[in-house]
Design a protein around this motif. Sequence first.
Motif, PDB file in Angstrom:
ATOM      1  N   ASP A   1      -6.223   2.192   2.181  1.00  0.00           N
ATOM      2  CA  ASP A   1      -6.313   3.521   1.744  1.00  0.00           C
ATOM      3  C   ASP A   1      -5.110   4.107   1.911  1.00  0.00           C
ATOM      4  O   ASP A   1      -4.040   3.408   1.909  1.00  0.00           O
ATOM      5  CB  ASP A   1      -7.468   4.442   2.677  1.00  0.00           C
ATOM      6  CG  ASP A   1      -7.058   4.474   4.119  1.00  0.00           C
ATOM      7  OD1 ASP A   1      -6.143   4.383   4.400  1.00  0.00           O
ATOM      8  OD2 ASP A   1      -8.082   4.339   4.800  1.00  0.00           O
ATOM      9  N   SER A   2      -4.800   5.629   1.405  1.00  0.00           N
ATOM     10  CA  SER A   2      -3.704   6.191   1.562  1.00  0.00           C
ATOM     11  C   SER A   2      -2.951   6.236   2.703  1.00  0.00           C
ATOM     12  O   SER A   2      -1.877   6.749   2.838  1.00  0.00           O
ATOM     13  CB  SER A   2      -3.614   7.357   0.764  1.00  0.00           C
ATOM     14  OG  SER A   2      -4.284   7.238  -0.752  1.00  0.00           O
TER      15      SER A   2
ATOM     16  N   ARG B   1       3.265  -1.396   0.438  1.00  0.00           N
ATOM     17  CA  ARG B   1       2.920  -0.180   0.641  1.00  0.00           C
ATOM     18  C   ARG B   1       4.016   1.012   0.774  1.00  0.00           C
ATOM     19  O   ARG B   1       5.082   0.304   0.673  1.00  0.00           O
ATOM     20  CB  ARG B   1       1.946   0.344   1.966  1.00  0.00           C
ATOM     21  CG  ARG B   1       2.752  -0.329   3.130  1.00  0.00           C
ATOM     22  CD  ARG B   1       1.986  -0.338   4.461  1.00  0.00           C
ATOM     23  NE  ARG B   1       2.686  -0.875   5.626  1.00  0.00           N
ATOM     24  CZ  ARG B   1       2.133  -1.396   6.691  1.00  0.00           C
ATOM     25  NH1 ARG B   1       0.858  -1.026   6.930  1.00  0.00           N
ATOM     26  NH2 ARG B   1       2.869  -1.921   7.741  1.00  0.00           N
TER      27      ARG B   1
ATOM     28  N   ASP C   1       0.064   6.039  -4.498  1.00  0.00           N
ATOM     29  CA  ASP C   1      -0.781   4.712  -3.657  1.00  0.00           C
ATOM     30  C   ASP C   1      -0.198   3.707  -4.333  1.00  0.00           C
ATOM     31  O   ASP C   1      -0.203   2.362  -3.631  1.00  0.00           O
ATOM     32  CB  ASP C   1      -1.932   4.746  -4.015  1.00  0.00           C
ATOM     33  CG  ASP C   1      -2.819   6.006  -3.080  1.00  0.00           C
ATOM     34  OD1 ASP C   1      -2.215   6.540  -2.387  1.00  0.00           O
ATOM     35  OD2 ASP C   1      -3.944   6.319  -3.629  1.00  0.00           O
TER      36      ASP C   1
ATOM     37  N   TYR D   1      -8.994   5.490  -3.407  1.00  0.00           N
ATOM     38  CA  TYR D   1      -7.609   4.957  -3.187  1.00  0.00           C
ATOM     39  C   TYR D   1      -7.066   4.112  -4.442  1.00  0.00           C
ATOM     40  O   TYR D   1      -7.803   3.369  -5.111  1.00  0.00           O
ATOM     41  CB  TYR D   1      -7.406   3.854  -2.081  1.00  0.00           C
ATOM     42  CG  TYR D   1      -6.252   3.164  -1.714  1.00  0.00           C
ATOM     43  CD1 TYR D   1      -5.230   3.809  -1.607  1.00  0.00           C
ATOM     44  CD2 TYR D   1      -6.390   1.677  -1.867  1.00  0.00           C
ATOM     45  CE1 TYR D   1      -4.016   2.998  -1.551  1.00  0.00           C
ATOM     46  CE2 TYR D   1      -5.203   1.033  -1.510  1.00  0.00           C
ATOM     47  CZ  TYR D   1      -3.779   1.704  -1.376  1.00  0.00           C
ATOM     48  OH  TYR D   1      -2.868   1.033  -1.278  1.00  0.00           O
TER      49      TYR D   1
END
Length: 335
Positions: free
Chosen positions: A131-132, A166, A234, A256
């Motif tokens: 997820d973020s 990320r 993201d 996400y």
Amino acid sequence: MHRTSRRLVGGLLALGVTVGVSACGNDSADTGTDAAAEGGWSFTDDLGTTVELEEAPTRIAGLNDLTASLWNYGIEPVATFGQTSAAEDVAFEGKDLSDVAIVGSAYGEIDLEALAAADPDLIVTTIYPIDSSGEIPEDTPGYGFNDLAQQEQIAEIAPIVTIAYRGSAADVVERVVELADALGVDTEGGPVAEARADFEAASQTLTEAAGSGVSVLPVFATEADGWWMAKAADDPQLALYQELGVEFVDPGGEDYFWNSVGWEEVPEHPSDVLLYSLRFSMTPEEIAAQPTAALLPAVQAGQLYPWKYIGPDYVAQAAYMVELAGYLTEAQKVT
């Protein structure tokens, strides 16, 4: 493209390499490179796992996204796999694949026997957060692997180094440079220094082009599943471009990475420019033929351009940033 959307769309012996792997926990370990004792080789990856070998690995295999980037620094892979065949992947344009074993051309479908036959010393892949927040749970398989069971089989062929995809691609690019450095590439001079300079120049070029203020929406479009709109924050590649000034449309939604809507909702998400994914997405002509997509200002203005998912390295990113800057310079505000 993130694994969630791609989902829509015995044992092997280790091969003659002495390997020691120690797990140090997620997100808490120092993820730098290390010098193994007595002339050995070691590298601590982004999962906190330290791979130690008796000597520096020279035969590298792995996920297309990373093998292409390492190749741009002079490390030709012995084998590669991914969600598409390397022969069809834009990241390998201009590369001679005749000596490279393409051991996977669909997500999670890896020919383990062919991979073992390529005799790699090291396998490289990426991993996405869930997820973020950027968190990566301990039992998350690396990107490109179908599940943990398959990953364990692959780890019997050669140790795996995992790079987290990320945050901003600027950071991921530097992490790949660290890996290349550990693999013996001169990252301070020569071609890598030139590529770094090109990357910095391309960053400035993109910032200048983004000053026009045109809005951009990256999409993955499918006839069956509708309109998948990427969230720039993201996606590390898009996050980098956003940092450099590109004005991405916020597609909304709680999920996400993507906000997915049906074709009937597409007109609710206008932009000046559409970037269409080159991986599995509909073509500009197919998009324009959809009645609701035809109502979008970007489609009516013919401002659809390819969204190239390319590797986290200076060479590939610089090339696409210059290309994207050209699109933004050419496009007009139509919203």
